[in-house]
Design a protein around this motif. Structure first.
Motif, PDB file in Angstrom:
ATOM      1  N   SER A 159       0.944  -1.261   0.065  1.00  0.00           N
ATOM      2  CA  SER A 159      -0.101  -0.024  -0.120  1.00  0.00           C
ATOM      3  C   SER A 159       0.960   1.162   0.146  1.00  0.00           C
ATOM      4  O   SER A 159       0.365   2.341  -0.287  1.00  0.00           O
ATOM      5  N   LYS A 161       2.572   4.030  -1.666  1.00  0.00           N
ATOM      6  CA  LYS A 161       2.718   4.244  -3.010  1.00  0.00           C
ATOM      7  C   LYS A 161       4.192   5.126  -3.286  1.00  0.00           C
ATOM      8  O   LYS A 161       4.120   5.220  -4.388  1.00  0.00           O
ATOM      9  N   LEU A 168      -2.381  -2.119  -7.952  1.00  0.00           N
ATOM     10  CA  LEU A 168      -3.541  -2.070  -7.304  1.00  0.00           C
ATOM     11  C   LEU A 168      -4.001  -3.697  -6.881  1.00  0.00           C
ATOM     12  O   LEU A 168      -3.021  -4.356  -7.368  1.00  0.00           O
ATOM     13  N   LYS A 346       0.653   6.585 -15.719  1.00  0.00           N
ATOM     14  CA  LYS A 346       0.198   7.107 -14.503  1.00  0.00           C
ATOM     15  C   LYS A 346      -1.557   7.503 -14.722  1.00  0.00           C
ATOM     16  O   LYS A 346      -2.333   7.333 -13.789  1.00  0.00           O
ATOM     17  N   GLU A 350      -4.862   5.845 -12.716  1.00  0.00           N
ATOM     18  CA  GLU A 350      -6.065   6.587 -12.076  1.00  0.00           C
ATOM     19  C   GLU A 350      -7.472   6.297 -12.617  1.00  0.00           C
ATOM     20  O   GLU A 350      -8.430   6.195 -11.917  1.00  0.00           O
ATOM     21  N   LYS A 353      -8.219   3.133 -10.816  1.00  0.00           N
ATOM     22  CA  LYS A 353      -8.526   2.931  -9.439  1.00  0.00           C
ATOM     23  C   LYS A 353     -10.048   3.853  -9.501  1.00  0.00           C
ATOM     24  O   LYS A 353     -10.884   3.427  -8.578  1.00  0.00           O
ATOM     25  N   ALA A 354     -10.522   4.541 -10.450  1.00  0.00           N
ATOM     26  CA  ALA A 354     -11.852   5.111 -10.284  1.00  0.00           C
ATOM     27  C   ALA A 354     -13.000   4.107 -10.918  1.00  0.00           C
ATOM     28  O   ALA A 354     -14.142   4.280 -10.670  1.00  0.00           O
ATOM     29  N   ASP A 367      -9.397   2.289  -3.219  1.00  0.00           N
ATOM     30  CA  ASP A 367      -9.432   3.640  -2.353  1.00  0.00           C
ATOM     31  C   ASP A 367      -8.180   4.175  -3.017  1.00  0.00           C
ATOM     32  O   ASP A 367      -7.511   4.032  -4.165  1.00  0.00           O
ATOM     33  N   GLU A 368      -7.633   5.568  -2.684  1.00  0.00           N
ATOM     34  CA  GLU A 368      -6.663   6.111  -3.431  1.00  0.00           C
ATOM     35  C   GLU A 368      -5.276   5.367  -3.331  1.00  0.00           C
ATOM     36  O   GLU A 368      -4.315   5.764  -4.040  1.00  0.00           O
ATOM     37  N   LYS A 369      -5.159   4.365  -2.288  1.00  0.00           N
ATOM     38  CA  LYS A 369      -3.853   3.739  -2.577  1.00  0.00           C
ATOM     39  C   LYS A 369      -3.962   2.470  -3.423  1.00  0.00           C
ATOM     40  O   LYS A 369      -2.981   1.717  -3.424  1.00  0.00           O
ATOM     41  N   GLY A 370      -5.204   2.326  -4.092  1.00  0.00           N
ATOM     42  CA  GLY A 370      -5.453   1.102  -4.826  1.00  0.00           C
ATOM     43  C   GLY A 370      -5.829  -0.144  -4.329  1.00  0.00           C
ATOM     44  O   GLY A 370      -5.795  -0.976  -4.779  1.00  0.00           O
ATOM     45  N   ASP A 371      -6.102   0.154  -2.961  1.00  0.00           N
ATOM     46  CA  ASP A 371      -6.577  -1.164  -2.346  1.00  0.00           C
ATOM     47  C   ASP A 371      -8.082  -1.635  -2.203  1.00  0.00           C
ATOM     48  O   ASP A 371      -8.788  -0.332  -2.435  1.00  0.00           O
TER      49      ASP A 371
END
Length: 805
Positions: A159, A161, A168, A346, A350, A353-354, A367-371
């Protein structure tokens, strides 16, 4: 050696030397491989095809199980033909390499077989042995901004980054178990915990996440015990927890460490009745896991095919949006590519992740960490060495919901009822005393006569066992505290009806307490819920919470009848003012007469005849005129004729208007708006300090007011005067005031102001003294003192205690 970290202090230790050294060596070797490949490969682009000229996108896969290769190719083929995911003409191809337990060889294979094939994303599983191969793949691909989706790697270090920027995963890290533990504690109403964890990355990440969530949920970490992996000698730290009130333990450990820890726990008999153990997933594999523990199991954790499918679909949806919205640049085609990093990589991360997908393994989101977010867990209970599902934590209706069948749980010691979580009982014996408007009590014949807003309350130690139904502010407060703090209670009224005071035993310095105070001091009761005044004498022998009501001491007496006379209408003006008004009327009348008589336009120049004489202003007419103007009466005759007299008449009329207006306003204030006041001015009134034979005053025996007068040296004369006249209860004293038997009753302002508001014949002195507050009383060093205080402060902040404010 183990290392304990006390609650409220989050202490990060350095990584174990071996783990830290291996990870640093791995990073160094991977970067050397990449640098070496760049030095020996001078090609620019190789055989790669730029994105803008190609519609073929490749997905790399590093899998440890060869049985899933065919399924991987099948999913890639299926997604190509779904028009809602990829734009027309765009196809996906899969490139597979087997997982190697050696992370260095895995990194080399990623360079030789995946990056050289211009893959645009990589899916990676976890090796059957070894821990660092996923990290090696993440380092290598992250160097070029190529997204990596893990389908089984749960190490919390992934996690970070700073090291794994493009990583992810469709499984949550081990640290996310803290989310479920918090919900479990809230569901079970446990407010404290002892946290045991390993000092590796997973243990520390889990503790950090738990601490952040516990602060928001107002769950206290009574102690935190940290140990080195492989060195689980924490028996001394466990022994120290026996001095704590908390009996709820959370254990994060791997299987081997858990086996050793449970041996120490069994040695200390800390898996018996009354203890609660909530453990991590890996602990369930320990062969000596005790019965009664609660644990989690990740749903679909071993469904490799499900995670492969969800990962491919996440890549497909993200790639579809990337193609539509971005200008895609060429991906690297070897580890020696000049420029190295993929510019679009990059952005691709993103977009991935979305994505939110209702997949085969549940709802997939990051989440923002890719978890992975919204992971489903089963809540299991160990019974006879076997795991039994007793609940679940699932995504439902746009949120995570916890469902737990408490009745199905077998707790440590084979208990079927939920343990308390503390070493103190949660069923308390509460004593109270009747005191309006805080506690009303009505006698009843049977228990079932109490309504829903009343609490059953028998008289203590009564031979008749008279039963009462109690209601009021304190009863509502007790019911609220019981619900918030998760305790039950038996309520009773003190036998003598007193709040409690002390007496010296046989002239010694030993104090004997009476009333409710005595029941609490001598441990007949656990708590006093009544309008109990906080004072120094009581605070020495019991614990008080913060006040739930502030008040003072005041004086109640019967309203004195007002004397009404015929001259009461004269009250608005002082006697001197009335005399001056009377004199002014006649002086003005004389001045008018003289001015009109000697004026050229008045009587002085008129012919001497009877007709003109009647029209002239004589002295009697002038007096009549002055009085008529003052009393606002019509003046039909005998008015001034000369200019000077008329000017004086106008001035007099203005003066008369002011006098009449002032009189009318003062009359209304005196006769209409007058509030009768007590004849006593306050505690310093002379009739209290030096009482006459026909003036009596008193308070209640054994009360805080009684102790207040006993304690104040300057009030000793008043105390001696009242000592033999004090009443047993406030009700008796108030009745004596109403009947005229008692001239003044000194008592708490909140009660006396309430009585004065109910009866117009009673009035209180406006001056208050001896200001203090009402608090809830508990035994000395009671665990519940802080708990009840915090609950009262929270109610005060939420404006929930305004009934008597």
């Amino acid at each position: 050696m183990p290392h304990a970290v006390k609650s409220g202090i989050f202490h990060w230790k350095k990584k174990p030397a071996l783990q830290y050294g291996v990870q640093m060596a791995l990073q160094t070797i991977v970067f050397c491989i990449l640098f070496s490949a760049q030095q020996h490969d001078g090609s620019i682009g190789g055989v790669a095809v730029a994105y803008e000229n190609s519609k073929i996108f490749k997905v790399g896969a590093v899998l440890s199980n060869g049985d899933n290769i065919a399924y991987l190719y099948q999913v890639v083929e299926d997604i190509t033909y779904e028009p809602d995911i990829l734009p027309p003409g765009v196809t996906l191809h899969a490139v597979f390499i087997p997982m190697n337990p050696n992370p260095i060889r895995t990194a080399q294979k990623v360079c030789d077989d995946l990056i050289s094939a211009t893959v645009h994303a990589v899916i990676i599983s976890h090796p059957n042995s070894g821990e660092l191969s996923p990290a090696a793949v993440s380092y290598t691909c992250g160097f070029y901004n190529i997204p990596v989706i893990g389908i089984s790697s749960r190490d919390s270090s992934l996690s970070d980054k700073n090291l794994h920027a493009s990583f992810l995963r469709t499984v949550p890290p081990y640290s996310h178990q803290a989310d479920v533990w918090i919900e479990l504690l809230k569901f079970l109403h446990y407010k404290c915990v002892v946290f045991i964890h390993s000092s590796d990355n997973n243990g520390r990440y889990t503790l950090g996440r738990f601490q952040n969530l516990a602060d928001k949920a107002k769950i206290k970490l009574d102690d935190v015990i940290e140990y080195e992996p492989g060195f689980t000698d924490i028996i001394q730290d466990l022994e120290k927890t026996k001095d704590l009130h908390c009996r709820v333990f959370i254990l994060y450990a791997n299987t081997e460490d858990a086996e050793s820890i449970f041996r120490e726990v069994e040695q200390l008999k800390m898996t018996s009745s009354g203890f609660i153990w909530i453990v991590s997933e890996q602990v369930l594999m320990a062969p000596n896991k005790p019965d009664g523990i609660l644990a989690l199991t990740l749903v679909n954790a071993l469904d490799v095919k499900g995670h492969i499918r969800d990962s491919i679909y996440i890549i497909g949806y993200g790639l579809g949006e990337l193609i539509t919205k971005e200008n895609i640049t060429s991906a690297p085609d070897s580890c020696g590519t000049v420029g190295r990093a993929w510019e679009t990589g990059k952005k691709f991360v993103e977009y991935l992740k979305a994505q939110k997908l209702p997949g085969k393994t549940g709802r997939v989101a990051f989440d923002e960490k890719g978890d992975r977010l919204n992971s489903d867990y089963d809540i299991v209970n160990v019974v006879d060495g076997e795991t039994v599902k007793v609940g679940d934590y699932v995504y439902s209706k746009s949120q995570m919901d916890l469902k737990l069948n408490i009745s199905d749980i077998r707790w440590p010691g084979n208990q079927t009822t939920k343990p308390l979580g503390y070493i103190v009982p949660t069923h308390l014996k509460v004593v109270t005393s009747e005191e309006e408007p805080f506690v009303w009590a009505r006698p009843v014949e049977s228990d079932d006569e109490c309504s829903e807003d009343e609490i059953l309350c028998p008289r203590a130690n009564s031979s008749l066992q008279q039963t009462y139904c109690c209601r009021g502010y304190c009863m509502d407060l007790l019911r609220k505290l019981g619900n918030d703090l998760n305790f039950t209670y038996d309520l009773y009224q003190v036998e003598d009806g007193q709040f409690g005071s002390f007496e010296y035993v046989n002239g010694s310095k030993k104090k004997y307490w009476t009333g409710m105070m005595g029941d609490l001091v001598y441990e007949k009761a656990d708590m006093i819920v009544a309008p109990l005044t906080i004072n120094p004498e009581r605070s020495q022998v019991i614990e008080f919470t913060k006040p739930f009501k502030y008040q003072g001491i005041t004086i109640l007496e019967k309203k004195q009848p007002k004397s009404s006379t015929l001259a009461s209408f004269l009250q608005p003006f002082e006697q001197t003012l009335w005399i001056l008004v009377m004199v002014s009327v006649h002086v003005v009348a004389l001045a008018l007469y003289l001015l009109d008589r000697f004026s050229p336009f008045g009587r002085y120049k008129l012919p001497n005849s009877d007709a003109t004489e009647e029209d002239a202003l004589n002295l009697s007419s002038a007096i009549w005129f002055a009085w008529g103007v003052l009393l606002n009466s019509g003046i039909g005759e005998g008015t001034p004729r000369s200019f000077s007299a008329r000017v004086l008449g106008m001035v007099w009329a203005g003066f008369a208007m002011i006098v009449v207006a002032s009189y009318t306003a003062n009359l209304a204030a005196f006769l209409v708006l007058d509030r009768p006041e007590t004849s006593l001015t306050g505690i310093n009134d002379a009739r209290l300090r030096n009482p006459l034979e026909n003036f009596t005053y008193a308070t209640v025996k054994g009360s805080a007011v009684d102790m207040y007068f006993r304690r104040q040296v300057e009030l000793s004369n008043m105390y001696r005067t009242m000592e033999g006249k004090n009443y047993d209860t406030a009700e008796e004293a108030i009745a004596a005031v109403k009947s005229g038997e008692l001239n003044a009753f000194i008592w708490d302002s909140s009660r006396l102001e309430y009585e004065a508001a109910q009866d117009c014949d009673l009035v209180t002195a406006r001056e208050q003294f001896g200001r203090s507050g009402y608090g809830i009383g508990l035994q000395k060093n009671s665990f519940w003192a802080d708990q009840v205080t915090l609950a009262l402060l929270e109610m005060h902040e939420n404006n929930q205690n305004t009934l008597l404010a």
